[in-house]
Design an enzyme around this catalytic site. Structure first.
Site, PDB file in Angstrom:
ATOM      1  N   SER A  39      -0.859   0.813  -2.707  1.00  0.00           N
ATOM      2  CA  SER A  39      -1.158   1.910  -1.789  1.00  0.00           C
ATOM      3  C   SER A  39       0.135   2.713  -1.582  1.00  0.00           C
ATOM      4  O   SER A  39       1.202   2.131  -1.375  1.00  0.00           O
ATOM      5  CB  SER A  39      -1.636   1.325  -0.458  1.00  0.00           C
ATOM      6  OG  SER A  39      -1.801   2.354   0.488  1.00  0.00           O
ATOM      7  N   SER A 111      -6.873  -1.504  -7.573  1.00  0.00           N
ATOM      8  CA  SER A 111      -7.306  -2.485  -8.588  1.00  0.00           C
ATOM      9  C   SER A 111      -6.240  -3.559  -8.799  1.00  0.00           C
ATOM     10  O   SER A 111      -5.623  -3.618  -9.858  1.00  0.00           O
ATOM     11  CB  SER A 111      -7.674  -1.789  -9.903  1.00  0.00           C
ATOM     12  OG  SER A 111      -6.835  -0.705 -10.220  1.00  0.00           O
TER      13      SER A 111
HETATM   14  N1  LIG Z   1      -6.518  -4.328   3.063  1.00  0.00           N
HETATM   15  C1  LIG Z   1      -6.300  -3.233   2.334  1.00  0.00           C
HETATM   16  N2  LIG Z   1      -5.616  -3.316   1.165  1.00  0.00           N
HETATM   17  C2  LIG Z   1      -5.419  -2.197   0.443  1.00  0.00           C
HETATM   18  N3  LIG Z   1      -5.846  -0.942   0.781  1.00  0.00           N
HETATM   19  C3  LIG Z   1      -6.525  -0.819   1.943  1.00  0.00           C
HETATM   20  C4  LIG Z   1      -6.774  -1.954   2.758  1.00  0.00           C
HETATM   21  N4  LIG Z   1      -7.469  -1.516   3.852  1.00  0.00           N
HETATM   22  C5  LIG Z   1      -7.641  -0.205   3.721  1.00  0.00           C
HETATM   23  N5  LIG Z   1      -7.080   0.236   2.569  1.00  0.00           N
HETATM   24  C6  LIG Z   1      -7.212   1.635   2.088  1.00  0.00           C
HETATM   25  O1  LIG Z   1      -8.124   1.573   0.990  1.00  0.00           O
HETATM   26  C7  LIG Z   1      -7.584   2.236  -0.139  1.00  0.00           C
HETATM   27  C8  LIG Z   1      -7.716   1.368  -1.397  1.00  0.00           C
HETATM   28  O2  LIG Z   1      -9.017   1.356  -1.865  1.00  0.00           O
HETATM   29  P1  LIG Z   1      -9.307   0.879  -3.356  1.00  0.00           P
HETATM   30  O3  LIG Z   1     -10.772   0.995  -3.547  1.00  0.00           O
HETATM   31  O4  LIG Z   1      -8.429   1.621  -4.299  1.00  0.00           O
HETATM   32  O5  LIG Z   1      -8.857  -0.658  -3.306  1.00  0.00           O
HETATM   33  S1  LIG Z   1      -9.153  -1.837  -4.355  1.00  0.00           S
HETATM   34  O6  LIG Z   1      -8.920  -1.292  -5.698  1.00  0.00           O
HETATM   35  O7  LIG Z   1     -10.538  -2.269  -4.191  1.00  0.00           O
HETATM   36  O8  LIG Z   1      -8.208  -2.909  -4.016  1.00  0.00           O
HETATM   37  C9  LIG Z   1      -6.117   2.456   0.125  1.00  0.00           C
HETATM   38  O9  LIG Z   1      -5.869   3.759  -0.367  1.00  0.00           O
HETATM   39  P2  LIG Z   1      -4.547   4.167  -1.211  1.00  0.00           P
HETATM   40  O10 LIG Z   1      -3.445   4.183  -0.189  1.00  0.00           O
HETATM   41  O11 LIG Z   1      -4.899   5.529  -1.736  1.00  0.00           O
HETATM   42  O12 LIG Z   1      -4.328   3.184  -2.310  1.00  0.00           O
HETATM   43  C10 LIG Z   1      -5.961   2.330   1.644  1.00  0.00           C
HETATM   44  O13 LIG Z   1      -5.998   3.609   2.221  1.00  0.00           O
HETATM   45  N1  LIG Z   2       5.680  11.704  -7.868  1.00  0.00           N
HETATM   46  C1  LIG Z   2       5.879  11.706  -6.548  1.00  0.00           C
HETATM   47  N2  LIG Z   2       7.101  11.970  -6.029  1.00  0.00           N
HETATM   48  C2  LIG Z   2       7.304  11.964  -4.690  1.00  0.00           C
HETATM   49  N3  LIG Z   2       6.352  11.707  -3.772  1.00  0.00           N
HETATM   50  C3  LIG Z   2       5.120  11.433  -4.228  1.00  0.00           C
HETATM   51  C4  LIG Z   2       4.819  11.420  -5.629  1.00  0.00           C
HETATM   52  N4  LIG Z   2       3.528  11.104  -5.791  1.00  0.00           N
HETATM   53  C5  LIG Z   2       3.034  10.939  -4.543  1.00  0.00           C
HETATM   54  N5  LIG Z   2       3.974  11.141  -3.624  1.00  0.00           N
HETATM   55  C6  LIG Z   2       3.789  11.044  -2.173  1.00  0.00           C
HETATM   56  O1  LIG Z   2       3.548   9.684  -1.860  1.00  0.00           O
HETATM   57  C7  LIG Z   2       2.546   9.586  -0.869  1.00  0.00           C
HETATM   58  C8  LIG Z   2       1.426   8.686  -1.358  1.00  0.00           C
HETATM   59  O2  LIG Z   2       0.799   9.306  -2.450  1.00  0.00           O
HETATM   60  P1  LIG Z   2      -0.728   9.054  -2.813  1.00  0.00           P
HETATM   61  O3  LIG Z   2      -1.039   9.846  -4.033  1.00  0.00           O
HETATM   62  O4  LIG Z   2      -1.592   9.255  -1.618  1.00  0.00           O
HETATM   63  O5  LIG Z   2      -0.689   7.483  -3.185  1.00  0.00           O
HETATM   64  P2  LIG Z   2      -1.862   6.448  -3.391  1.00  0.00           P
HETATM   65  O6  LIG Z   2      -3.075   7.208  -3.832  1.00  0.00           O
HETATM   66  O7  LIG Z   2      -1.353   5.520  -4.459  1.00  0.00           O
HETATM   67  O8  LIG Z   2      -2.034   5.764  -2.085  1.00  0.00           O
HETATM   68  C9  LIG Z   2       2.109  11.008  -0.531  1.00  0.00           C
HETATM   69  O9  LIG Z   2       2.808  11.439   0.615  1.00  0.00           O
HETATM   70  C10 LIG Z   2       2.556  11.798  -1.733  1.00  0.00           C
HETATM   71  O10 LIG Z   2       2.873  13.142  -1.399  1.00  0.00           O
END
Ligand SMILES: Nc1ncnc2c1ncn2[C@@H]1O[C@H](COP(=O)(O)OS(=O)(=O)O)[C@@H](OP(=O)(O)O)[C@H]1O
Ligand SMILES: Nc1ncnc2c1ncn2[C@@H]1O[C@H](COP(=O)(O)OP(=O)(O)O)[C@@H](O)[C@H]1O
Length: 202
Positions: A39, A111
């Site tokens: 994340s 994932s």
């Molecule tokens: N426990 C826990 N662990 C990880 N992430 C969490 C959790 N709870 C909520 N979130 C939020 O859910 C987003 C991840 O969803 P995904 O469907 O990509 O997760 S997974 O692939 O099934 O593990 C993830 O989004 P990203 O930050 O964009 O990765 C979080 O916003």
């Molecule tokens: N290549 C990059 N360089 C600097 N900051 C980034 C870059 N990619 C994403 N960010 C910043 O990192 C944070 C998380 O990005 P995001 O795309 O939402 O991550 P994820 O989907 O893996 O949770 C956001 O604030 C985004 O602007």
């Protein structure tokens, strides 16, 4: 007639217009680019940036983002290991349909488990290899803070595992401690797709 999972007495129906016809029409080859990482590692940003880059090259793509899909298709799933497995399985199947439709499907999900990713065949994995410290420092959603405080249980990277890919097509990471820009990263993935012949149909 076949039995698949819990479905019995089912038949596969072929259509006159097939995958090759659609790919020729679109002048591209359908595939699934699968972005995995912690994340905050930049998965969604890269997915959108890649979508924009492909669009500017006249290529049709569609982003399947884990967070977004949990608002609809996967809203009955949580974050237990079992639910994450089902989440990845479903998105893998949807990705396969998009690829069959001739589109470049960009799936961006944490994932975290190797077995689940390996079960989605024919995907092109892209590993956002960003150190936990970088993701935690960004903490745009404040989730790491909550996880550290014990207010979210089973958060990936904190008290739930992330298993890095052992062999992936593309690994994106820091260069001299600096994160490349999303545009640079998207360019790298688009070049890879071009080199592998996905951006035209011969
Ligand atoms: N426990 C826990 N662990 C990880 N992430 C969490 C959790 N709870 C909520 N979130 C939020 O859910 C987003 C991840 O969803 P995904 O469907 O990509 O997760 S997974 O692939 O099934 O593990 C993830 O989004 P990203 O930050 O964009 O990765 C979080 O916003
Ligand atoms: N290549 C990059 N360089 C600097 N900051 C980034 C870059 N990619 C994403 N960010 C910043 O990192 C944070 C998380 O990005 P995001 O795309 O939402 O991550 P994820 O989907 O893996 O949770 C956001 O604030 C985004 O602007």
């Amino acid at each position: 007639m076949s039995t698949v999972g819990n479905s019995t007495n089912i038949f596969w129906h072929e259509c006159a217009v097939g995958n090759i016809d659609r790919q020729k029409l679109l002048n591209q080859k359908g595939c699934v680019v699968w972005i995995t990482g912690l994340s905050g590692s930049g998965k969604s940003t890269l997915a959108c940036s890649l979508g924009r880059e492909l669009h500017s090259r006249g290529k049709v793509s569609y982003v399947l983002d884990g967070d977004n899909l949990r608002h609809g298709l996967n809203k009955n799933l949580g974050f237990s290991a079992e639910d994450r497995t089902e989440n990845i399985r479903r998105v893998g199947e949807v990705g396969k349909l998009f690829a069959d439709a001739g589109l470049i499907c960009i799936a961006s999900l944490i994932s975290p488990y190797r077995n689940d990713r390996d079960a989605c065949r024919a995907m092109l994995p892209v590993f956002m290899n960003m150190p936990l410290e970088v993701c935690e420092e960004r903490d745009v959603k404040g989730l790491y803070k909550l996880a550290r405080a014990g207010k979210i249980k089973g958060f990936t990277g904190i008290d739930d595992p992330y298993e890095p890919p052992l062999n992936c097509e593309i690994e994106l990471t820091l260069a001299d401690g600096i994160c490349p820009s999303p545009i640079d990263m998207a360019g790298q993935v688009a070049s890879y797709l071009g080199d592998k012949g996905f951006l035209h149909y011969d």
